[in-house]
Design an enzyme around this catalytic site. Structure first.
Site, short mmCIF file in Angstrom:
data_model
loop_
_atom_site.label_atom_id
_atom_site.label_comp_id
_atom_site.label_asym_id
_atom_site.label_seq_id
_atom_site.Cartn_x
_atom_site.Cartn_y
_atom_site.Cartn_z
N ASP A 93 -34.42 -18.63 -17.16
CA ASP A 93 -33.37 -19.51 -16.66
C ASP A 93 -33.22 -20.68 -17.63
O ASP A 93 -34.00 -20.83 -18.57
CB ASP A 93 -33.68 -19.97 -15.24
CG ASP A 93 -34.95 -20.79 -15.14
OD1 ASP A 93 -35.45 -21.27 -16.17
OD2 ASP A 93 -35.46 -20.97 -14.02
N PHE A 97 -31.92 -25.86 -12.86
CA PHE A 97 -32.21 -25.99 -11.43
C PHE A 97 -33.42 -26.88 -11.20
O PHE A 97 -33.42 -27.73 -10.31
CB PHE A 97 -32.45 -24.60 -10.81
CG PHE A 97 -32.72 -24.65 -9.34
CD1 PHE A 97 -31.68 -24.78 -8.43
CD2 PHE A 97 -34.01 -24.59 -8.84
CE1 PHE A 97 -31.92 -24.84 -7.06
CE2 PHE A 97 -34.27 -24.64 -7.48
CZ PHE A 97 -33.22 -24.77 -6.59
N ASP A 147 -26.23 -25.25 -16.50
CA ASP A 147 -25.19 -25.53 -15.51
C ASP A 147 -25.70 -26.61 -14.57
O ASP A 147 -26.89 -26.89 -14.53
CB ASP A 147 -24.83 -24.27 -14.71
CG ASP A 147 -26.00 -23.80 -13.85
OD1 ASP A 147 -27.14 -23.82 -14.36
OD2 ASP A 147 -25.78 -23.42 -12.69
N ASP A 268 -33.41 -12.81 -8.13
CA ASP A 268 -34.75 -13.37 -8.35
C ASP A 268 -35.04 -14.38 -7.25
O ASP A 268 -34.11 -14.97 -6.69
CB ASP A 268 -34.83 -14.09 -9.71
CG ASP A 268 -34.29 -15.51 -9.63
OD1 ASP A 268 -35.10 -16.45 -9.50
OD2 ASP A 268 -33.05 -15.70 -9.65
N CYS A 306 -47.84 1.96 2.37
CA CYS A 306 -47.75 1.26 1.08
C CYS A 306 -48.81 1.77 0.10
O CYS A 306 -49.98 1.88 0.46
CB CYS A 306 -47.91 -0.25 1.29
SG CYS A 306 -47.89 -1.20 -0.25
N CYS A 308 -49.96 0.20 -2.57
CA CYS A 308 -50.60 -0.85 -3.37
C CYS A 308 -52.11 -0.85 -3.15
O CYS A 308 -52.62 -0.33 -2.15
CB CYS A 308 -50.00 -2.23 -3.05
SG CYS A 308 -50.69 -3.05 -1.60
N CYS A 311 -53.44 -2.25 0.24
CA CYS A 311 -53.26 -1.38 1.41
C CYS A 311 -54.12 -0.12 1.33
O CYS A 311 -54.54 0.42 2.35
CB CYS A 311 -51.78 -1.01 1.55
SG CYS A 311 -50.74 -2.39 2.07
N HIS A 337 -49.31 -6.96 -2.97
CA HIS A 337 -48.66 -6.21 -1.88
C HIS A 337 -47.19 -6.59 -1.73
O HIS A 337 -46.32 -5.71 -1.66
CB HIS A 337 -49.37 -6.43 -0.54
CG HIS A 337 -48.55 -5.88 0.58
ND1 HIS A 337 -48.48 -4.54 0.87
CD2 HIS A 337 -47.70 -6.50 1.44
CE1 HIS A 337 -47.62 -4.35 1.86
NE2 HIS A 337 -47.14 -5.53 2.23
#
Length: 373
Positions: A93, A97, A147, A268, A306, A308, A311, A337
């Site tokens: 970015d 921001f 911006d 994102d 899941c 992962c 899990c 996870h």
């Protein structure tokens, strides 16, 4: 591999669409969610973890990397990919921001934005040319223009004035980084607050400058979901259909689904990683607050569907114990996870779009994550 910037549309379903974006560090299938690696790391994870969960692209933060360790040092050490050991695509970015979030610590002029470092109070100027220079040093695959992110509730006069400044800054960013240079793509950002005609005006001006992709900024800044979806539904179709569309800073499951339904390709948000560190976990049975007492003796896996490591290996009781004990492993397993969940959710969305059943998939996921979650 195609040239960086090649964007090939695949099957769609209504306004939802699939596509493939080529970058200098690989191709990205969209729609895609980008984990946020603010300071050159997705908090608590290694690059190999990101590969294991099939993260296709990650996000780095210009503001933080400029202040520490410094973009010139990163360039000297071979660029951000080499520095952090990640060979996949990276989007950075502009840092805008974060700077505008400093509120009283910054001042906006035509030249750019002057701000005080949150680390040591030192003064800095982010001009369009400066943020481009930083991102060129970092060597990201996709860089963003500078911006002004208008705060929620800003009146029409302020929003219109800000919109003009954002357009002029976008022109300066494009001039500082010509199209195709170094294989680094540059995305423009459409602003305009919550005024539909100003959004249309901003889109027209930013498209006229000409970028490799286009983002919608200034959403998820405190407005209601209804307000966000209203602007999103109007603004997304204004962006060129043959370029990637990016909705910045939005990450709740039902918001991702709404974005995809509107034709957005890239997202994102810190939500899955921040929530992981707070003990809030996403599963395909609904949200789990792992610190709740009901999980103290729960020997079942967090999500039996899941794949992962958390899990496959540990119980809810153990994950709760780690969180309550403030063990560092808690942050790692929870983050692993949550990002696995988001990766699978997006893969299933892409498949649903290809097969023409996105509306049913969206309804199924929204039932798991009702309004407010």
């Amino acid at each position: 591999m195609n040239a960086p910037g090649t964007f090939t549309l695949g099957p769609g379903d209504g306004s939802a669409r699939t596509a493939r974006l080529t970058t200098a560090h690989g191709e990205i299938e969209t729609p895609v969610f980008m984990p946020v690696g603010t300071q050159g790391t997705v908090k608590s994870l290694c690059p190999t973890d990101l590969q294991d969960i099939k993260a296709r692209i990650i996000l780095g933060n210009t503001y933080h990397l400029y202040l520490r360790p410094g973009d010139e040092l990163v360039a000297k050490l071979g660029g951000l990919h080499r520095f952090m050991g990640w060979d996949g695509p990276i989007l950075t970015d502009s840092g805008g921001f974060q700077v505008f979030s400093l509120s009283g610590l910054r001042r906006i002029t035509e030249e750019g934005v002057t701000f005080a470092s949150h680390i040591d109070g030192s003064k800095h100027l982010f001009s369009p040319e400066k943020v481009v220079s930083i991102q060129r040093n970092l060597g990201s695959d996709i860089m963003m223009v500078l911006d002004e992110c208008v705060p929620y509730g800003a009146d029409r006069a302020y929003t219109e004035k800000s919109l003009g400044l954002t357009t002029r800054w976008a022109r300066r960013c494009r001039k500082a980084h010509p199209a195709g240079d170094r294989g680094q793509l540059m995305f423009g950002i459409v602003q305009g607050g919550f005024f539909k005609d100003l959004r249309a005006q901003s889109a027209e001006q930013i498209i006229e400058v000409g970028f490799d992709g286009y983002a919608l900024g200034g959403l998820s800044v405190g407005e209601s979901r209804a307000e966000m979806y209203d602007i999103l539904g109007d603004a997304a179709p204004l962006l060129p259909a043959d370029r990637p569309r990016y909705l910045m800073g939005v990450g709740a499951p039902r918001d991702l689904l709404a974005g995809m339904a509107a034709g957005i390709d890239m997202f994102d948000c810190v939500l899955p990683t921040r929530n992981a560190r707070n003990g809030t976990l996403f599963t395909f049975q609904g949200k789990v607050n792992i610190k709740r007492a009901e999980y103290r003796e729960d020997d079942s896996p967090l999500d039996p569907t899941c794949p992962c490591y958390a899990c496959r290996t540990f119980s809810r009781a153990y994950l709760r114990h780690l969180y309550i004990a403030k063990e560092l492993l808690s942050y790692r397993l929870n983050t692993l996870h949550n990002l696995t969940f988001f990766s699978i959710m997006m893969e299933r969305a892409r498949q649903a779009i290809r097969e023409g059943r996105f509306a049913a998939y969206r309804a199924e996921m929204e039932a798991l994550y009702p309004e407010g979650e």
